[in-house]
Design an enzyme around this catalytic site. Sequence first.
Site, PDB file in Angstrom:
ATOM      1  N   ASP A  66      32.046  18.434   6.137  1.00  0.00           N
ATOM      2  CA  ASP A  66      33.434  18.017   5.948  1.00  0.00           C
ATOM      3  C   ASP A  66      34.332  19.127   6.479  1.00  0.00           C
ATOM      4  O   ASP A  66      34.236  20.276   6.033  1.00  0.00           O
ATOM      5  CB  ASP A  66      33.712  17.778   4.463  1.00  0.00           C
ATOM      6  CG  ASP A  66      35.020  17.023   4.237  1.00  0.00           C
ATOM      7  OD1 ASP A  66      36.013  17.326   4.943  1.00  0.00           O
ATOM      8  OD2 ASP A  66      35.054  16.148   3.365  1.00  0.00           O
ATOM      9  N   THR A  89      22.106  13.598  14.857  1.00  0.00           N
ATOM     10  CA  THR A  89      22.364  12.922  13.585  1.00  0.00           C
ATOM     11  C   THR A  89      22.954  11.543  13.869  1.00  0.00           C
ATOM     12  O   THR A  89      23.445  11.267  14.965  1.00  0.00           O
ATOM     13  CB  THR A  89      23.356  13.713  12.722  1.00  0.00           C
ATOM     14  OG1 THR A  89      24.645  13.692  13.357  1.00  0.00           O
ATOM     15  CG2 THR A  89      22.913  15.162  12.540  1.00  0.00           C
TER      16      THR A  89
END
Length: 238
Positions: free
Chosen positions: A143, A216
């Site tokens: 984040d 990812t």
Amino acid sequence: MGKHAENGNAAAERPRFFGRRQGKALRRNALGLIEDLLPRLTVAVPEPDERVEPALLFPGAVRSVWLEVGFGGGEHLAQLAEDNPDIGLIGCEVFRNGIASLLGHVQARQLGNNVRVFPEDVRLLLPALPDGSLGRVFVLFPDPWPKTRHADRRFISPETLDVLARVLESGGELRVASDDPIYVAWAARHLDAHPAFEKILATADRSAVPADWPATRYEQKCITGRAPVFFLYRRRAR
């Protein structure tokens, strides 16, 4: 060095966690994985002054132990585990939906021997790890907390880098990726300034990234439309 680096065996005070722990309601199969498989793979929150020997978390001998901070859906960690059966992988993630996703990969690919899960804030585990006990640490698309007033929530910081420098072996790798320009600049500044880390790679060219760096799901979806920047730093010899 920060206080965690100076006192690696100090009891970890529970840090304040910012972020979601649950998204959409889990389906029955995912709930079954959480209830049945997760307990067999879970690394417990260490007790005060407890030492956690990473290699002993796995049933067989492992050549090295790697740790991923916030593994998202678990695609990267699962691919590493499948490609490196002699490596122990510890995935740290609090988001239950992501944990369930990783468990699905573990079950489908039979990765239970070399994958372990810490379903809590990684900052509760790191202080319990011995010096030089990890071969690699991955911090991929954390984040970014782009607002200035939230800068202290960003995972990469001088204090965290002190801890990672302590637990990484000499020559160990820290791999970081982000597609947020504010976080990229922040991470580069702190990584370059830390005396324990040597920059090996900083690039937005995916073809220049080591072949053993799987993508990812977040990267593959390219949610923001921005090219990610990949950092590879090596722990200098002690």
